[in-house]
Design a protein around this motif. Sequence first.
Motif, PDB file in Angstrom:
ATOM      1  N   TRP A   1       5.027  -2.650   9.106  1.00 29.51           N
ATOM      2  CA  TRP A   1       5.136  -2.872   7.706  1.00 29.51           C
ATOM      3  C   TRP A   1       4.928  -4.504   7.807  1.00 29.51           C
TER       4      TRP A   1
ATOM      5  N   LYS B   1       3.556  -6.728  -2.951  1.00 32.58           N
ATOM      6  CA  LYS B   1       4.130  -5.530  -2.243  1.00 32.58           C
ATOM      7  C   LYS B   1       3.908  -5.440  -0.682  1.00 32.58           C
TER       8      LYS B   1
ATOM      9  N   TYR C   1       2.942  -3.937   2.706  1.00 32.19           N
ATOM     10  CA  TYR C   1       1.841  -2.952   2.966  1.00 32.19           C
ATOM     11  C   TYR C   1       1.983  -2.569   4.527  1.00 32.19           C
TER      12      TYR C   1
ATOM     13  N   LEU D   1      -6.732  -5.680   7.117  1.00 35.85           N
ATOM     14  CA  LEU D   1      -5.433  -6.021   6.910  1.00 35.85           C
ATOM     15  C   LEU D   1      -4.984  -6.848   8.057  1.00 35.85           C
TER      16      LEU D   1
END
Length: 427
Positions: free
Chosen positions: A3, A75, A77, A344
């Motif tokens: 995470w 949030k 991710y 990411l």
Amino acid sequence: MIWKIQNGHISFWWDNWTGYGAIVTYCPDYVHSIRTRVRNFIIDNEWDLQSLGHIVTGWLLHHIASIKIGSQHKKDYLMWKLAADGVFSNKEAWNGIRTHRKKDLFVDMPVDCLCCSNAQPETIQHFFIESEPALFLWKYFGQPLGISYQVQLVRAFLHEWWQTRSKNEMHKMIIHVIPVIICWIMWINRCSCRYGDQKKFYIRRMQQEVIWYLKAAMDKAFPNFKMELPWLQLCEVVEKLKPRANITQVTWSMPTGKIKVNTDGSYNNHGNRAGIGGIARDEAGSMIFAFAIPVQGASHNMIEAMAIRYAAQWIKNNGYRQSYIESDSLMIVEMLTNRTSNNLTIKDIIEETMNIGDQMEITFKHCYREGNQTANFLAKFASSKENPSLSHNLQQMPRGAFGAYYLDKSQMPSMRIRYDKANVFVS
């Protein structure tokens, strides 16, 4: 999966946000409430090390302190650690859990071959290298390319083909593709004879099939070149081909009434060394500030993004508004201008840079590498050093950057040469 911390809504005990699995495995004696969130240990977007120190100690506490916290308005991710861009895929998941075995695609077959007039044991060596069809095809296509036929083990035989020195890109492609096509044509004819209705190997037909497959491949790669000559003449023509050079003058452009920071990143995957470099200049092209800083990162794109982020932070710290940041990384510049990132692993860097860009009204621009040579030198210089170099005047800047700096300031163009592989001419 790991995470990435943003608002910290994930479970403190049970989710893997440290990269070392769930915290519960390191603290078995505590009450592990599923309602305990990571955000309970964050104050003003910083870790509450005092509260964490009552739960974890030593290396784990030090590691948590080093984890960067993102925007509290976004949030958390998940990132897939096995993928370079952090995005989950079934392919990467399968490669991560499968047992890799040494592949032996071609095994000796204890039967007689169907390709020779006098049948021989059908081994890979015999079938692909020494059989009558193989001998004809390798000689027919190899000799005009200057590749003599010599009986060798399959691996060594193919290696000799692929290591042959080529005259141009088209010649190189032919040398690389021909062995693949020959082996494929040999194989499908073998299967047709052994399992289908074909009675024997038709060598001349196989020769034409190789040419047809080669023509199809060449038409895709070089659509302006037509393979209409006999093979021997075709090889002679291809060896004389030279690509057309597209030459463009590239000049570093001075900012109009503003400052511009050129940045670059240098990343060596094998040496595990990386550096970011950049130079800020005014509308007259005079240096304001230059930096060359060794860094650590996981990819070239990450290093390029870190260089732009550093430049944006410097602009913010010094109060420059409506300035430019220029980089030769088209991918990173497009992420910043399109305000999106599918990678990411650098998403937090891109978002942080965009936030600073919005505050300071920064314009992100792409430039060719030939117009970014000063920053390029500084980045390479940084990757070879241990300590950062921050220059506030020319005397402090690494001497090797002087040449590119003065060329930019005097508006001397560099030549950008690119070869159009699909557009060739006979010398």
